[in-house]
Enzyme design. Structure first.
Site, mmCIF file in Angstrom:
data_model
loop_
_atom_site.group_PDB
_atom_site.id
_atom_site.type_symbol
_atom_site.label_atom_id
_atom_site.label_comp_id
_atom_site.label_asym_id
_atom_site.label_seq_id
_atom_site.Cartn_x
_atom_site.Cartn_y
_atom_site.Cartn_z
ATOM 1 N N LYS A 18 -17.350 -123.113 60.937
ATOM 2 C CA LYS A 18 -17.905 -121.928 60.269
ATOM 3 C C LYS A 18 -18.540 -121.063 61.343
ATOM 4 C CE LYS A 18 -18.277 -120.475 55.973
ATOM 5 N NZ LYS A 18 -17.307 -120.759 54.892
HETATM 6 P P1 NAD Z 1 -18.320 -111.444 49.110
HETATM 7 O O1 NAD Z 1 -19.115 -110.841 50.189
HETATM 8 O O2 NAD Z 1 -16.959 -110.890 48.804
HETATM 9 O O3 NAD Z 1 -19.136 -111.431 47.735
HETATM 10 C C1 NAD Z 1 -20.422 -111.919 47.593
HETATM 11 C C2 NAD Z 1 -20.989 -111.332 46.319
HETATM 12 O O4 NAD Z 1 -22.261 -111.904 46.061
HETATM 13 C C3 NAD Z 1 -21.195 -109.810 46.385
HETATM 14 O O5 NAD Z 1 -20.749 -109.250 45.162
HETATM 15 C C4 NAD Z 1 -22.702 -109.678 46.540
HETATM 16 O O6 NAD Z 1 -23.188 -108.461 46.037
HETATM 17 C C5 NAD Z 1 -23.156 -110.854 45.710
HETATM 18 N N1 NAD Z 1 -24.531 -111.268 45.956
HETATM 19 C C6 NAD Z 1 -25.200 -111.366 47.126
HETATM 20 N N2 NAD Z 1 -26.470 -111.748 46.919
HETATM 21 C C7 NAD Z 1 -26.590 -111.903 45.592
HETATM 22 C C8 NAD Z 1 -27.661 -112.290 44.742
HETATM 23 N N3 NAD Z 1 -28.859 -112.591 45.247
HETATM 24 N N4 NAD Z 1 -27.436 -112.339 43.401
HETATM 25 C C9 NAD Z 1 -26.220 -112.041 42.884
HETATM 26 N N5 NAD Z 1 -25.174 -111.672 43.636
HETATM 27 C C10 NAD Z 1 -25.368 -111.608 44.970
HETATM 28 O O7 NAD Z 1 -18.226 -113.008 49.455
HETATM 29 P P2 NAD Z 1 -17.185 -114.076 48.941
HETATM 30 O O8 NAD Z 1 -16.127 -114.224 49.975
HETATM 31 O O9 NAD Z 1 -16.824 -113.814 47.531
HETATM 32 O O10 NAD Z 1 -18.061 -115.408 49.026
HETATM 33 C C11 NAD Z 1 -18.971 -115.772 47.993
HETATM 34 C C12 NAD Z 1 -19.294 -117.253 48.122
HETATM 35 O O11 NAD Z 1 -18.084 -117.996 48.036
HETATM 36 C C13 NAD Z 1 -19.943 -117.666 49.441
HETATM 37 O O12 NAD Z 1 -20.841 -118.713 49.180
HETATM 38 C C14 NAD Z 1 -18.773 -118.154 50.261
HETATM 39 O O13 NAD Z 1 -19.164 -119.058 51.254
HETATM 40 C C15 NAD Z 1 -17.954 -118.823 49.176
HETATM 41 N N6 NAD Z 1 -16.538 -118.997 49.509
HETATM 42 C C16 NAD Z 1 -15.750 -117.924 49.789
HETATM 43 C C17 NAD Z 1 -14.393 -118.127 50.044
HETATM 44 C C18 NAD Z 1 -13.443 -116.986 50.280
HETATM 45 O O14 NAD Z 1 -12.232 -117.242 50.377
HETATM 46 N N7 NAD Z 1 -13.891 -115.746 50.336
HETATM 47 C C19 NAD Z 1 -13.863 -119.436 50.065
HETATM 48 C C20 NAD Z 1 -14.714 -120.501 49.779
HETATM 49 C C21 NAD Z 1 -16.044 -120.272 49.496
#
Ligand code: NAD
Length: 419
Positions: free
Chosen positions: A107
């Site tokens: 990561k």
């Molecule tokens: P992203 O940046 O696309 O979206 C994150 C979202 O969370 C945004 O809409 C943001 O406004 C919102 N957010 C931030 N703080 C917040 C809060 N306090 N309350 C409510 N909403 C809040 O990110 P993503 O890629 O969708 O990742 C989200 C989660 O999923 C992370 O924990 C990431 O590690 C995990 N994840 C992502 C992937 C991937 O393929 N993108 C894969 C596995 C895990």
């Protein structure tokens, strides 16, 4: 503990050591898995558009490469720190093992709020970060991907910086690239789509009809939005959704396509006219069938876990439940079926793996083929973990960790300790 001081790291370490004890993993192996292979800390001077220079801290942590090259996202967020990145790298090792892809865990991230940066600033930041970690990444070494605050464009800049330095195009250094640069069909939607495959199986197991069921989504970003869309497709009503700007509620179901356009135009969900405003702190504990935390880690502590009213908790985010929260959820297993992050959000790394494979063969698959293979992997992983959950009487999180740890520790024992 030590340099990895962070609540998510502590939670992850506890889970490793507890699982190892419960399933009888060699303590030498467990101790080794509680710390990463290597961690790189870099300083990134960024020239802002107004000519001033600010210095940010960046990280890349490689947790374990026993089963193959390291793989993991890059996060741009103000909370990023060494301990959190280490915990996320650790989870990636076991996630890859759970879905059976031949990769290890990594990561990375930069402690910065990217929303305040211009496109040019974001590009300079990304290129300098890439240069600082360039000796540690590569198609056979460690392959970054998008995470919170990064996207396909950021991956394209990493790929370009890496390729310019090496003198020829090396698209295999990252996944989650734009399709035009060798990205995979379906990668953008993969994590949300994969999560919904596990929800479908969990609903079948519980006898819950998804058509007409209700769901709440915390974090309408990449994972949350696409999970919502796939659930909506199956007839589930998304009654509540939130992001960093606020939360909205509509008991009849939120129109997701309209919400998407609104979020693009207004920078967030707050004020969306197709729903009423709600207190974001109440979203996770709404009386709905399915809750999907898909934003930050550590949002479900013991207090929230006691108040949860859903039947299925599908963890889109990494590490959304604290150790205390997990202790409560283990006691409430008969009321709440947990699909742990190791399984629920593994669709992202699975299609990243597909992208890497397609890139090395220069042979690209159709979206239908990608989705079919993704479904097959997610369903197989779900079945395996459910079997361990039932046969060995372990809660779903420990069962997922048990599957991952057994695969990694068997590989470590086969390779042996060097020198
Ligand atoms: P992203 O940046 O696309 O979206 C994150 C979202 O969370 C945004 O809409 C943001 O406004 C919102 N957010 C931030 N703080 C917040 C809060 N306090 N309350 C409510 N909403 C809040 O990110 P993503 O890629 O969708 O990742 C989200 C989660 O999923 C992370 O924990 C990431 O590690 C995990 N994840 C992502 C992937 C991937 O393929 N993108 C894969 C596995 C895990």
């Amino acid at each position: 503990m030590g340099p990895w001081n962070d609540p998510l790291y502590d939670t992850t370490r506890d889970l490793i050591l507890r699982t190892a004890q419960e399933i009888g993993i060699d303590p030498n192996i467990a101790g080794r898995l509680a710390v990463p292979d290597r961690a790189i800390v870099v300083s990134i001077p960024l020239r802002r558009d107004d000519g001033t220079v600010e210095v940010y801290t960046g990280y890349r942590v490689q947790h374990n490469d026993t089963r193959g090259p390291c793989k993991g996202g890059i996060r741009y967020h103000p909370h990023v720190n060494l301990g959190e990145v280490t915990a996320l790298a650790t989870l990636m090792t076991f996630k890859c093992a759970v879905v059976g892809v031949p990769l290890g865990g990594a990561k990375g991230g930069i402690s910065i709020d990217p929303s305040g940066l211009s496109r040019a600033e974001l590009q300079r930041l990304t290129r300098r970060y890439t240069t600082e970690i360039i000796n540690f990444i590569g198609p056979g070494k460690d392959i970054p991907a998008p995470d919170m605050g990064t996207n396909p464009q950021v991956m394209a800049w990493i790929m370009d910086t890496f390729s310019q330095t090496h003198g020829y195009a090396m698209p295999g250094v990252v996944t989650g690239k734009p399709i035009e640069l060798g990205g995979s069909q379906g990668r953008l939607q993969a994590t949300g789509r994969g999560l919904v495959y596990t929800v479908v199986d969990a609903a079948k197991h519980l006898g819950l009809e998804l058509k007409g069921a209700t769901a709440a989504i915390q974090g309408m970003g990449n994972v949350g939005y696409w999970a919502a869309r796939r659930l909506d497709y199956r007839g589930t009503k998304i009654v509540a959704a939130s992001d960093v700007t606020g939360a909205v509620y509509n008991p009849k179901g939120i129109n997701l396509k309209k919400a998407y356009v609104y979020m693009q135009e207004n920078g967030g969900i707050a004020g969306f006219p197709g729903a009423e405003a709600m207190d974001p702190t109440e979203l996770l504990t709404l009386d709905v069938d399915i809750v999907i935390p898909a934003a930050l880690g550590g949002v479900i502590d013991a207090k929230v876990a006691k108040k949860l009213r859903c039947k299925i908790l599908a963890e889109g985010a990494n590490g959304p439940v604290t150790s205390d929260g997990d202790a409560v959820l283990r006691k409430r297993q008969d009321e709440i079926f947990v699909i742990p992050d190791l399984l629920a959000n593994a669709g992202g790394v699975t299609v990243s793996y597909f992208e890497w494979v397609q890139g090395t063969q220069n042979f690209f698959w159709s979206a239908t083929e990608v989705n079919k293979r993704l479904e097959s992997i997610m369903v197989t992983a779900f079945k395996k973990i459910l079997k361990v959950h039932v046969d060995e009487n372990l809660d779903m999180r420990t069962a997922a960790m048990a599957v991952g740890m057994r695969r990694v520790s068997e590989a470590m024992l086969l390779r042996g300790l060097f020198p």
